[in-house]
Design a protein around this motif. Structure first.
Motif, PDB file in Angstrom:
ATOM      1  N   THR A 148     -10.379   7.391  -9.246  1.00 25.49           N
ATOM      2  CA  THR A 148      -9.291   6.485  -8.890  1.00 25.49           C
ATOM      3  C   THR A 148      -8.542   7.068  -7.692  1.00 25.49           C
ATOM      4  N   ILE A 149      -8.657   6.359  -6.603  1.00 25.11           N
ATOM      5  CA  ILE A 149      -7.956   6.795  -5.375  1.00 25.11           C
ATOM      6  C   ILE A 149      -6.567   6.161  -5.383  1.00 25.11           C
ATOM      7  N   VAL A 150      -5.539   6.985  -5.447  1.00 26.70           N
ATOM      8  CA  VAL A 150      -4.153   6.512  -5.486  1.00 26.70           C
ATOM      9  C   VAL A 150      -3.555   6.642  -4.091  1.00 26.70           C
ATOM     10  N   ARG A 151      -3.146   5.534  -3.588  1.00 26.22           N
ATOM     11  CA  ARG A 151      -2.566   5.511  -2.245  1.00 26.22           C
ATOM     12  C   ARG A 151      -1.188   4.848  -2.279  1.00 26.22           C
ATOM     13  N   PRO A 152      -0.297   5.169  -1.361  1.00 27.37           N
ATOM     14  CA  PRO A 152       0.997   4.466  -1.305  1.00 27.37           C
ATOM     15  C   PRO A 152       0.808   3.064  -0.736  1.00 27.37           C
ATOM     16  N   GLU A 153       1.825   2.255  -0.904  1.00 27.87           N
ATOM     17  CA  GLU A 153       1.752   0.908  -0.345  1.00 27.87           C
ATOM     18  C   GLU A 153       1.614   0.978   1.172  1.00 27.87           C
ATOM     19  N   ARG A 154       0.935   0.004   1.726  1.00 27.19           N
ATOM     20  CA  ARG A 154       0.705  -0.017   3.173  1.00 27.19           C
ATOM     21  C   ARG A 154       2.037  -0.204   3.899  1.00 27.19           C
ATOM     22  N   SER A 155       2.177   0.547   4.953  1.00 25.44           N
ATOM     23  CA  SER A 155       3.418   0.506   5.740  1.00 25.44           C
ATOM     24  C   SER A 155       3.169  -0.206   7.062  1.00 25.44           C
ATOM     25  N   ASP A 156       4.242  -0.532   7.734  1.00 23.24           N
ATOM     26  CA  ASP A 156       4.151  -1.171   9.040  1.00 23.24           C
ATOM     27  C   ASP A 156       5.015  -0.361  10.026  1.00 23.24           C
ATOM     28  N   PRO A 157       4.386   0.338  10.967  1.00 24.59           N
ATOM     29  CA  PRO A 157       2.947   0.373  11.252  1.00 24.59           C
ATOM     30  C   PRO A 157       2.200   1.200  10.209  1.00 24.59           C
ATOM     31  N   PRO A 158       0.914   1.008  10.095  1.00 24.55           N
ATOM     32  CA  PRO A 158       0.144   1.744   9.088  1.00 24.55           C
ATOM     33  C   PRO A 158       0.093   3.233   9.405  1.00 24.55           C
ATOM     34  N   ASP A 159      -0.005   4.024   8.355  1.00 25.57           N
ATOM     35  CA  ASP A 159      -0.113   5.476   8.488  1.00 25.57           C
ATOM     36  C   ASP A 159      -1.568   5.824   8.781  1.00 25.57           C
TER      37      ASP A 159
END
Length: 967
Positions: free
Chosen positions: A684-695
């Motif tokens: 399970t790959i846990v990632r933060p919510e997508r940001s603007d601009p993307p990281d």
């Protein structure tokens, strides 16, 4: 009896008789036809036009030329009008300056019988205008007074060697100083009278002072500099060019020299000086630009009423002098002269012709017409220097008797009642206190901007004042977020320390101390080249951010180790000295592109000693832009812990000390394949919510890990957001596909969300039921924080994470405590050298990092070793280049050479095949559960899985089946 005595006596008797005849009755101003028009004209001329008129106001602005008004007619009308106007002016409020002068009695009352009557009248005018009975006296008439004073003095032969000493003494006397001052200075005898050497020295000193002060300053002192400048440069009467300086001109004005001068020129000079003093008192501008409030407050001209003006008493000659001076200078003055004559005057001066046809006399009812005609003809007449160009003659009729006044209609009977004597209020800016308030407001406003800026700098920890005086500091404020201003820029000395963490500040101070040591050695050993590198990172953050200052401090400590070795330990004749410039790109490198473009590139262009930029902190958009800009400027850029994809494509001058995200994904896939008992079935790959601009870092890492794990047939892969609470409850809501150690969480995010992620898992599962958890390399920042490892939920868990400089971490506590790495790496030369330098740095009493405040950590941070290797690699290249000057572009070419391979504390690195550390060793380390919360800070990681090159074939080390070093 002489004719002039008879005339004076007759005038005096006539005046006394006229006065006696009217003493019994109350004086009433005369009323005659046209008196209203005459009063209207005089009051209009008395009112000074405003400097900046309103549209509805007068059609002119600024001062206007004033006529010399001659009133001709019966004495009852002329004398009565002047006296009546005098009484009106005396009662006016505010009381503005004016003069009423009876020419006949003024001349007779004067004690200066030897002077021409016109000069006696001029002196009377000056005295009357200085009387303390007006709301504002014009001034002290300094130009006129100094000229008049000199005409009454007689020079005596000088007893000194200086021929001008007497005139200097006279000027001192006029100013109020004792004339003996200069004599005492010039005749003083030295106390060492018999000493030739002392006398010679004193004479030489006096000569030098005289040359420097008197000659260099043009001898324009004694408090008359403006007056002397005017006499010599701004007026032409008595030909000032005939004198070498003002003192010579002043000598020509004294009584003994007047016989040699032209009397007419002298008289015009006195009148011109008098009018110039009035002009200066009424001027409304300074230096042609700045306002002069006193002049703006003077809204009325100066009426001068001269009664009984005639040729004999000097009244008419004085008017002609004023006429000539106005014609010849072309200047406007504030003197409104109204002279009363009994009869029409004849030819102004003997031998002077007036080229003008005989005109019909103009009477009082035509006063306005007379003035309009005069104003129209003035330009031509003054060009001709006509003797009557400034004269406006108005004839007055006999005064009306009371019964005739009663029968007269129109405005004449009431002309003297309710006269409008208000010259108008001055501009609001000229009123007392207004300009001061505005000036104070402007000063407050002007001072408020720097004060506010200074406060912003102070709040951001920015050295505003020191940055202005130090060539090694260039800082500015950058608004990282609304309300979040941070200090960005660079510094090479302790005038600017970035950040608020004590350990971070101590590391910077140590680098700056070693910078000063490098400069000192370079000054005495010029054969040792001084090279510089720029460390570029995010050293500041808002208070609410999770602190990662220790991780940044670790990199600075690694640089300081190399500095100390080069600047203190190494004594080779040609060995380079190292200077480190610290640059801050703000929180999360949010201002990295701006700092690079506006600060760093200009610095690199003017400082050839700078060979590379190291650090770069994290892979974000601003960092990519900075790398691109540095590449275009041909500056080698060495990323210490960057792992984002595609960085090498941005710049041909970019090099990476660690492997990138593709290698990290390969490491994780190899680890999953290595685990057998039990094997992992669900990743399970846990990632933060997508940001603007993307990281960029997170996006590329998730993509690379997902792609690498999907190649494993036995492992199922899923990607979830950190905000998905159900997915983060592996025990209360177990996934049917896998549970316990058969499920692995891979945290692919920044350090800011790692603590909450671990806490959620820990609260949901018992220790024995915890799933496997591996974090990416970014969380090394927070793992470096002792306070993080001491938290209760962390101290009960194993922390597995990707390490990019694992060999340095595996050196253990003995590296810093015992000066050598722990087994099985105790014999690795580069690591041994690193540990020795680390030990010497923190145990040197002169070091800022020495003392109980900086206790030896349980293991050296991987960032210490990576930064050490980056700086040492540049120094190694500098040794190859030799002591001569070399271009930084050569460094990039050397790194890409196939024969160049650097073996450092963190392992072997070569950029021949890849500039992003594709062959670099990368490991998964475990920070095990400590025996107690108190021992959490002293726990050292151990190796779980490792891929990549260690120390190369020349330093080959045995490895376990998991790739980790073998005992």
């Amino acid at each position: 009896m002489r004719s002039d005595e008879w005339l004076s006596s007759s005038l005096r008797c006539r005046s006394v008789a006229w006065s006696g005849a009217h003493m019994a009755a109350e004086f009433r101003p005369p009323v005659f036809p046209g008196v209203h028009e005459l009063l209207k004209l005089v009051l209009t001329l008395r009112k000074r036009p405003p400097f900046l008129p309103r549209v509805s106001d007068m059609a002119v602005h600024g001062d206007i030329p004033l006529p010399l008004i001659r009133l001709v007619g019966p004495e009852e009308s002329v004398h009565g009008f002047l006296r009546g106007f005098r009484d009106v002016l005396e009662k006016a409020e505010p009381r503005t300056p004016y003069v009423f002068l009876d020419a006949a009695t003024a001349v007779l009352a004067s004690t200066a019988a030897s002077e021409p009557p016109k000069l006696i009248l001029l002196e009377q005018l000056c005295q009357r205008l200085q009387e303390d009975r007006f709301s504002a006296r014009p001034n002290s008439f300094r130009r006129y007074r100094v000229a008049k004073f000199l005409t009454r003095q007689t020079l005596t032969p000088s007893r000194n060697r200086d021929p001008q000493s007497e005139i200097v003494a006279l000027l001192r006397k006029w100013r109020g100083q004792s004339p003996s001052i200069q004599e005492a200075a010039q005749t003083q005898v030295s106390a060492q009278g018999d000493s030739g050497f002392s006398t010679l020295g004193l004479s030489g000193a006096l000569w030098f002072v005289r040359l420097l002060i008197l000659k260099w300053l043009g001898r324009r002192s004694y408090g008359i500099v403006p007056e002397a400048r005017w006499f010599m440069r701004r007026q032409t009467y008595m030909v000032p060019e005939h004198s070498s300086d003002f003192f010579g001109f002043a000598e020509r004005l004294t009584a003994g020299r007047l016989d040699e001068q032209n009397a007419g020129q002298l008289h015009k000079l006195l009148v011109h000086a008098f009018l110039e003093d009035l002009r200066q008192a009424y001027r409304r501008r300074r230096l042609s630009v700045l306002p002069r409030r006193r002049g703006w407050r003077r809204t009325a001209y100066v009426p001068v009423l001269i009664d009984h003006a005639s040729e004999e008493n000097g009244g008419l000659p004085l008017l002609r002098l004023i006429n000539d001076v106005r014609n010849e200078t072309g200047k406007v003055d504030p003197l409104l002269v109204i002279a009363g004559c009994r009869d029409e005057p004849g030819t102004p001066d003997a031998g002077t012709e007036i080229d003008r046809p005989e005109e019909v006399p103009l009477f009082a009812p035509a006063s306005a017409t007379a003035y309009s005609t005069w104003k129209r003809e003035l330009p031509v007449q003054r060009q001709k220097l006509a003797a009557d160009a400034r004269f406006l003659t108005i004839h007055l009729p006999e005064p009306l008797r009371p019964e005739a006044i009663a029968r007269t209609s129109g405005e004449d009977p009431d002309a003297w009642a309710d006269l409008d004597l208000d010259p108008g209020k001055p501009s609001r800016l000229a009123r007392r206190g207004v300009l001061e308030v505005i000036l104070v407001g402007c000063l407050v406003a002007v001072a408020a901007l720097p004060a506010a800026r200074l406060q912003d700098f102070w709040q951001a920890g920015c050295s505003y004042l020191r940055a202005k005086t130090s060539a090694g500091i260039d800082v500015r404020l950058a608004e990282i977020a609304p309300g979040d201003k941070q200090c960005v820029g660079y510094s090479d000395n302790d005038g600017q320390i970035f950040g608020t963490n004590d350990r971070l500040a101590a590391a910077q101070r140590e680098i700056f101390r070693l910078n000063a040591e490098a400069a000192r050695i370079h000054d005495t050993h010029r054969n040792r080249p001084l090279i510089s590198i720029i460390y570029f990172g995010g050293l500041t953050h808002a208070g609410a951010d999770l602190e990662t200052d220790i991780a940044v401090a670790e990199e600075l400590i690694g640089l300081a180790i190399v500095q100390r070795q080069q600047n203190i330990s190494v004594t080779g004749e040609d060995d380079p000295l190292l200077r480190v410039i610290i640059a801050n790109g703000g929180r999360e490198m949010a201002a990295a592109d701006r700092v690079t473009r506006d600060v760093l590139i200009p610095l690199v262009e003017r400082d050839a000693s700078i060979k590379a930029v190291v650090g770069l902190d994290r892979t974000v958009k601003q960092t990519r832009l900075a790398i691109a800009d540095l590449g275009r400027a041909a500056v080698p850029t060495i990323g210490t812990t960057l792992t984002g994809s595609g960085l090498a494509d941005i710049s041909k001058f970019y090099f990476q000390m660690v492997s990138g995200n593709p290698q990290q994904a390969k490491l994780l896939a190899g680890y999953l394949n290595h685990l057998k008992d039990p094997a992992v079935h669900l990743l399970t790959i846990v990632r933060p919510e997508r940001s603007d601009p993307p990281d960029d870092y997170i996006e590329s890492l998730v993509t690379e890990v997902e792609k690498a794990a999907e190649s494993l047939t036995a492992v199922e892969v899923e990607v979830i957001d950190l905000s998905d609470e159900n997915a983060l409850k592996p025990c209360t809501k177990p996934d049917p596909r896998a549970s316990g150690e058969r499920r692995m969480y891979f945290y692919a995010g920044r350090e800011t969300g790692y603590s909450s992620f671990l806490q959620n898992i820990k609260e949901d599962c018992a220790v024995q039921a915890l799933p496997r958890i591996v974090a990416d390399d970014a969380i090394e920042r927070i793992v470096a924080q002792p306070s993080f490892r001491q938290q209760s939920f962390v101290s009960e868990m194993n922390l597995d994470y990707v390490a990019l400089g694992s060999l340095v971490v595996l050196a253990g506590r003995s590296c810093a405590a015992e000066r050598s790495p722990a087994a099985p790496l105790s014999d690795k030369g580069p690591l041994v050298e690193f540990c020795a330098g680390y030990y010497d740095l923190i145990n040197d009493e002169a070091s800022e990092l020495n003392g109980e405040a900086w206790a030896v950590p349980s293991y050296p941070g991987e960032r210490v070793g990576i930064a050490f290797d980056a700086a040492d690699m540049v120094v190694t290249a500098a040794r190859k280049a030799g002591p001569g000057a070399w271009n930084r572009a050569w460094l990039a070419q050397l790194f890409r050479d196939r024969e160049f391979a650097y073996v450092g504390a963190s392992g072997r690195i070569t950029f021949a095949e890849s500039r992003v550390g594709a062959s670099r060793n990368t490991a998964i380390l475990r920070l095990p559960t400590p025996a107690s919360a108190q021992e959490a800070a002293n726990t050292a990681p151990r190796c779980l899985f490792l891929i990549g090159d260690l120390y190369g074939t020349e330093g080959a080390a045995p490895q376990e089946s998991n790739g980790c070093p073998k005992d």
